[in-house]
Scaffold this motif. Structure first.
Motif, PDB file in Angstrom:
ATOM      1  N   MET A 147       0.838  -1.205   0.000  1.00  0.00           N
ATOM      2  CA  MET A 147       0.000   0.000   0.000  1.00  0.00           C
ATOM      3  C   MET A 147       0.871   1.253   0.000  1.00  0.00           C
ATOM      4  SD  MET A 147      -3.435  -0.800   2.183  1.00  0.00           S
ATOM      5  CE  MET A 147      -2.715  -1.115   3.787  1.00  0.00           C
ATOM      6  N   ARG A 148       0.247   2.388  -0.318  1.00  0.00           N
ATOM      7  CA  ARG A 148       1.000   3.611  -0.556  1.00  0.00           C
ATOM      8  C   ARG A 148       1.418   4.339   0.725  1.00  0.00           C
ATOM      9  NH1 ARG A 148      -2.392   7.065  -4.643  1.00  0.00           N
ATOM     10  NH2 ARG A 148      -3.834   7.007  -2.900  1.00  0.00           N
ATOM     11  N   ARG A 149       2.398   5.198   0.574  1.00  0.00           N
ATOM     12  CA  ARG A 149       2.823   6.050   1.683  1.00  0.00           C
ATOM     13  C   ARG A 149       1.913   7.268   1.760  1.00  0.00           C
ATOM     14  NH1 ARG A 149       9.172   7.011   0.946  1.00  0.00           N
ATOM     15  NH2 ARG A 149       9.034   7.658   3.145  1.00  0.00           N
ATOM     16  N   VAL A 150       1.709   7.753   2.989  1.00  0.00           N
ATOM     17  CA  VAL A 150       0.819   8.887   3.228  1.00  0.00           C
ATOM     18  C   VAL A 150       1.598   9.991   3.935  1.00  0.00           C
ATOM     19  CG1 VAL A 150      -1.329   9.653   4.315  1.00  0.00           C
ATOM     20  CG2 VAL A 150      -1.133   7.299   3.456  1.00  0.00           C
ATOM     21  N   PHE A 151       1.437  11.236   3.444  1.00  0.00           N
ATOM     22  CA  PHE A 151       2.191  12.353   4.003  1.00  0.00           C
ATOM     23  C   PHE A 151       1.279  13.479   4.468  1.00  0.00           C
ATOM     24  CE2 PHE A 151       5.174  10.108   1.340  1.00  0.00           C
ATOM     25  CZ  PHE A 151       6.360  10.160   2.059  1.00  0.00           C
ATOM     26  N   VAL A 152       1.780  14.241   5.428  1.00  0.00           N
ATOM     27  CA  VAL A 152       1.080  15.441   5.883  1.00  0.00           C
ATOM     28  C   VAL A 152       1.448  16.578   4.940  1.00  0.00           C
ATOM     29  CG1 VAL A 152       0.814  17.120   7.740  1.00  0.00           C
ATOM     30  CG2 VAL A 152       1.080  14.687   8.290  1.00  0.00           C
ATOM     31  N   ALA A 153       0.457  17.071   4.213  1.00  0.00           N
ATOM     32  CA  ALA A 153       0.712  18.143   3.247  1.00  0.00           C
ATOM     33  C   ALA A 153       0.479  19.525   3.840  1.00  0.00           C
ATOM     34  CB  ALA A 153      -0.188  17.956   2.024  1.00  0.00           C
ATOM     35  N   GLY A 154      -0.421  19.621   4.821  1.00  0.00           N
ATOM     36  CA  GLY A 154      -0.713  20.915   5.416  1.00  0.00           C
ATOM     37  C   GLY A 154      -1.454  20.762   6.733  1.00  0.00           C
ATOM     38  N   ILE A 155      -1.317  21.747   7.615  1.00  0.00           N
ATOM     39  CA  ILE A 155      -2.003  21.730   8.909  1.00  0.00           C
ATOM     40  C   ILE A 155      -2.620  23.095   9.169  1.00  0.00           C
ATOM     41  CG2 ILE A 155      -0.504  19.951   9.877  1.00  0.00           C
ATOM     42  CD1 ILE A 155       1.037  22.112  11.372  1.00  0.00           C
ATOM     43  N   GLY A 156      -3.734  23.100   9.879  1.00  0.00           N
ATOM     44  CA  GLY A 156      -4.388  24.367  10.205  1.00  0.00           C
ATOM     45  C   GLY A 156      -5.231  24.221  11.450  1.00  0.00           C
ATOM     46  N   SER A 175     -10.288  26.401   9.947  1.00  0.00           N
ATOM     47  CA  SER A 175      -9.175  25.465  10.111  1.00  0.00           C
ATOM     48  C   SER A 175      -8.860  24.743   8.799  1.00  0.00           C
ATOM     49  CB  SER A 175      -9.483  24.447  11.213  1.00  0.00           C
ATOM     50  OG  SER A 175     -10.519  23.563  10.834  1.00  0.00           O
ATOM     51  N   SER A 176      -9.904  24.410   8.040  1.00  0.00           N
ATOM     52  CA  SER A 176      -9.713  23.710   6.770  1.00  0.00           C
ATOM     53  C   SER A 176      -8.976  24.578   5.766  1.00  0.00           C
ATOM     54  CB  SER A 176     -11.068  23.278   6.197  1.00  0.00           C
ATOM     55  OG  SER A 176     -11.731  22.393   7.064  1.00  0.00           O
ATOM     56  N   LEU A 177      -9.397  25.824   5.653  1.00  0.00           N
ATOM     57  CA  LEU A 177      -8.725  26.743   4.729  1.00  0.00           C
ATOM     58  C   LEU A 177      -7.287  27.004   5.151  1.00  0.00           C
ATOM     59  CD1 LEU A 177     -11.567  29.323   3.961  1.00  0.00           C
ATOM     60  CD2 LEU A 177     -10.682  27.525   2.455  1.00  0.00           C
ATOM     61  N   ASP A 207      -1.725  26.253   4.082  1.00  0.00           N
ATOM     62  CA  ASP A 207      -0.413  25.806   4.548  1.00  0.00           C
ATOM     63  C   ASP A 207       0.245  24.879   3.522  1.00  0.00           C
ATOM     64  OD1 ASP A 207       1.631  25.524   6.677  1.00  0.00           O
ATOM     65  OD2 ASP A 207       0.927  23.457   6.762  1.00  0.00           O
ATOM     66  N   ALA A 208      -0.583  24.062   2.870  1.00  0.00           N
ATOM     67  CA  ALA A 208      -0.053  23.168   1.835  1.00  0.00           C
ATOM     68  C   ALA A 208       0.297  23.918   0.555  1.00  0.00           C
ATOM     69  CB  ALA A 208      -1.075  22.075   1.521  1.00  0.00           C
ATOM     70  N   GLY A 209      -0.368  25.059   0.358  1.00  0.00           N
ATOM     71  CA  GLY A 209      -0.110  25.857  -0.838  1.00  0.00           C
ATOM     72  C   GLY A 209      -0.735  25.278  -2.088  1.00  0.00           C
ATOM     73  N   ILE A 210      -1.904  24.643  -1.934  1.00  0.00           N
ATOM     74  CA  ILE A 210      -2.557  24.034  -3.090  1.00  0.00           C
ATOM     75  C   ILE A 210      -3.948  24.636  -3.297  1.00  0.00           C
ATOM     76  CG2 ILE A 210      -1.316  21.876  -2.710  1.00  0.00           C
ATOM     77  CD1 ILE A 210      -3.986  20.688  -1.716  1.00  0.00           C
ATOM     78  N   ASP A 211      -4.550  24.329  -4.423  1.00  0.00           N
ATOM     79  CA  ASP A 211      -5.922  24.744  -4.713  1.00  0.00           C
ATOM     80  C   ASP A 211      -6.874  23.823  -3.945  1.00  0.00           C
ATOM     81  OD1 ASP A 211      -8.557  24.940  -6.037  1.00  0.00           O
ATOM     82  OD2 ASP A 211      -7.487  26.118  -7.535  1.00  0.00           O
ATOM     83  N   LYS A 216       4.222  14.622  -5.195  1.00  0.00           N
ATOM     84  CA  LYS A 216       5.130  14.880  -6.317  1.00  0.00           C
ATOM     85  C   LYS A 216       4.413  15.662  -7.417  1.00  0.00           C
ATOM     86  CE  LYS A 216       7.986  10.759  -5.580  1.00  0.00           C
ATOM     87  NZ  LYS A 216       8.395   9.423  -6.123  1.00  0.00           N
ATOM     88  N   GLU A 217       3.175  15.274  -7.694  1.00  0.00           N
ATOM     89  CA  GLU A 217       2.390  15.942  -8.739  1.00  0.00           C
ATOM     90  C   GLU A 217       2.185  17.418  -8.411  1.00  0.00           C
ATOM     91  OE1 GLU A 217      -2.278  16.116  -9.936  1.00  0.00           O
ATOM     92  OE2 GLU A 217      -1.445  14.117  -9.602  1.00  0.00           O
ATOM     93  N   LEU A 218       1.957  17.716  -7.132  1.00  0.00           N
ATOM     94  CA  LEU A 218       1.697  19.095  -6.712  1.00  0.00           C
ATOM     95  C   LEU A 218       2.978  19.875  -6.430  1.00  0.00           C
ATOM     96  CD1 LEU A 218      -1.305  18.400  -4.290  1.00  0.00           C
ATOM     97  CD2 LEU A 218      -1.417  19.396  -6.584  1.00  0.00           C
ATOM     98  N   GLY A 219       4.101  19.202  -6.504  1.00  0.00           N
ATOM     99  CA  GLY A 219       5.375  19.870  -6.246  1.00  0.00           C
ATOM    100  C   GLY A 219       5.611  20.158  -4.783  1.00  0.00           C
ATOM    101  N   LEU A 220       5.035  19.324  -3.893  1.00  0.00           N
ATOM    102  CA  LEU A 220       5.172  19.528  -2.451  1.00  0.00           C
ATOM    103  C   LEU A 220       6.312  18.679  -1.905  1.00  0.00           C
ATOM    104  CD1 LEU A 220       1.402  19.379  -1.393  1.00  0.00           C
ATOM    105  CD2 LEU A 220       2.764  21.382  -2.017  1.00  0.00           C
TER     106      LEU A 220
END
Length: 388
Positions: A1-10, A29-31, A36-40, A227-231
């Motif tokens: 199974m895949r690895r999971v990462f924290v992309a952003g926190i709020g 908090s969601s926004l 924090d992740a810098g994504i759309d 990787k796709e999002l450049g994070l």
């Protein structure tokens, strides 16, 4: 199974938000996490909202669709997750599984609770819903009373003194001073704790977590999505587990051990490929001082009956053997119940990202957050690991 990462926190500040709704808090908090992740925000594919009592206290359910609507991303998969005070941790567990399994690539785990608008009697009724209504609640027990029973049983069994256990509250307040999101940013003394009003013998008021409003959010992404999002993949979710125990205390063999914690910890340590000695930073669910002590034991950081020694000897301090609750814990950071599990993971992530300010643990690379529902009826364990 895949690895999971924290992309952003709020997160929001915990406190008495009289002019803000439960919707306002979880949107903020969601926004914050998405920013924090810098994504759309349109990259988010699913949302899991941890909450215990919105239906009873606010007359508002269907929090998943409510949040997705007000975030401006209707159409995503979204639902509420409830496991009493472990609702936040359970929501995170579901978000983790959603990404780990490959069903989704970008998932938001949110915790929210609004408690201060309710009158005390309604709040007391809401909290005891974490236990058996047909026996425990019907007999007149409050949630505080149940934990007072645990406190008495522990002192009798192990000969521990209240003044040593009560130090957990002093510890929490010491570190909350440096946490801008904490509800009570002031230090207290042991005398203050022990002279505070008796709530349920032997529990004193300052040994109990306060009520409050707040919301926290964690954005999880797969390695491929990062990787796709450049994070940059800095913090990985090494493990997430949930376990249960017999719901009510009167049916258990030992009031001083939470079997659910032991089960969840065993699963999480195995999944992460570590043991307790490898953990650098810990967040325990100290809704009451006695629970903080017991949790340290059940997680494997101390022998049974000796968790209080870690507190008394300073071993849970920033430079101790088991740095614990370094952003104030439930007692001082605050305990908006359905959000608490996400706040705990947020605090661990802060440490691993190296953003905990004066409370930062040097070279922290592995952190554990333990979230408890009821008096251990449900426990979630989350282990995060810094990978770079």
């Amino acid at each position: 199974m895949r690895r999971v990462f924290v992309a952003g926190i709020g997160a929001t500040k915990i406190g008495e938000h009289w002019e803000r709704s439960i919707r306002d808090l979880m949107v903020e908090s969601s926004l914050n996490a998405i920013k924090d992740a810098g994504i759309d925000k349109k990259e988010v594919e699913a949302i899991f909202v941890g909450n215990m009592s919105s239906g009873y206290l606010q007359g508002q359910e269907h929090l998943g669709a409510l949040l997705s609507t007000w975030l401006g991303i209707p159409g995503v998969a979204a639902c509420k997750v409830e496991a009493a005070c472990a609702s936040g941790g359970a929501a995170f567990h579901n978000a983790f599984l959603a990404v780990k399994s490959g069903v989704y690539d970008c998932v938001l785990a949110v915790g929210v609770e609004k408690m201060t608008d309710a009158v005390t009697s309604d709040l007391t009724s809401a909290l005891i819903m974490a236990d058996d209504q047909e026996y425990v609640a019907f007999a007149g027990f409050s949630f505080v009373a149940l934990n007072a029973l645990v406190y008495r049983a522990y002192m009798k069994k192990y000969g521990a003194k209240q003044e040593d256990i009560a130090l957990f509250a002093v510890h929490d307040h010491k570190y909350a001073v440096n946490n801008p999101l904490a509800q009570y940013r002031r230090a207290i003394t042991l005398d203050t704790v022990l002279s505070s009003p008796l709530v349920a013998d032997p529990l004193r008021l300052f040994e109990c977590a306060p009520t409050g409003d707040g919301s926290a959010a964690i954005l999880l992404c797969s390695e491929e999505k990062m990787k796709e999002l450049g994070l940059e993949a800095e913090v990985e979710v090494a493990a997430s587990s949930v376990a249960t125990d017999i719901l009510s205390l009167h049916d258990r063999d030992d009031l001083t051990t939470l079997v659910s914690t032991r089960r969840a910890a065993e699963k999480a340590y195995k999944m992460a490929g570590i043991s307790a000695k490898d953990v650098d930073i810990v967040e325990v669910h100290d809704a009451f001082t006695i629970l903080g002590v017991i949790h340290l034991e059940d997680l494997g950081f101390a022998k049974k009956g000796e968790g209080w020694k870690l507190v008394k000897d300073g071993e849970i301090e920033k430079d101790g053997k088991v740095p614990t609750n370094l952003m104030g814990g439930l007692k001082a950071r605050g305990h908006p119940v359905g959000a608490t599990g996400i706040y705990q993971i947020y605090d661990v992530a802060l440490q691993l990202f190296g953003k905990a300010g004066p409370n930062q643990v040097d070279d922290a690379s592995i952190g554990l957050a333990q979230n408890v529902g009821g008096v251990g009826g449900t426990v979630s364990i989350s282990i995060l690991k810094r990978v770079r």
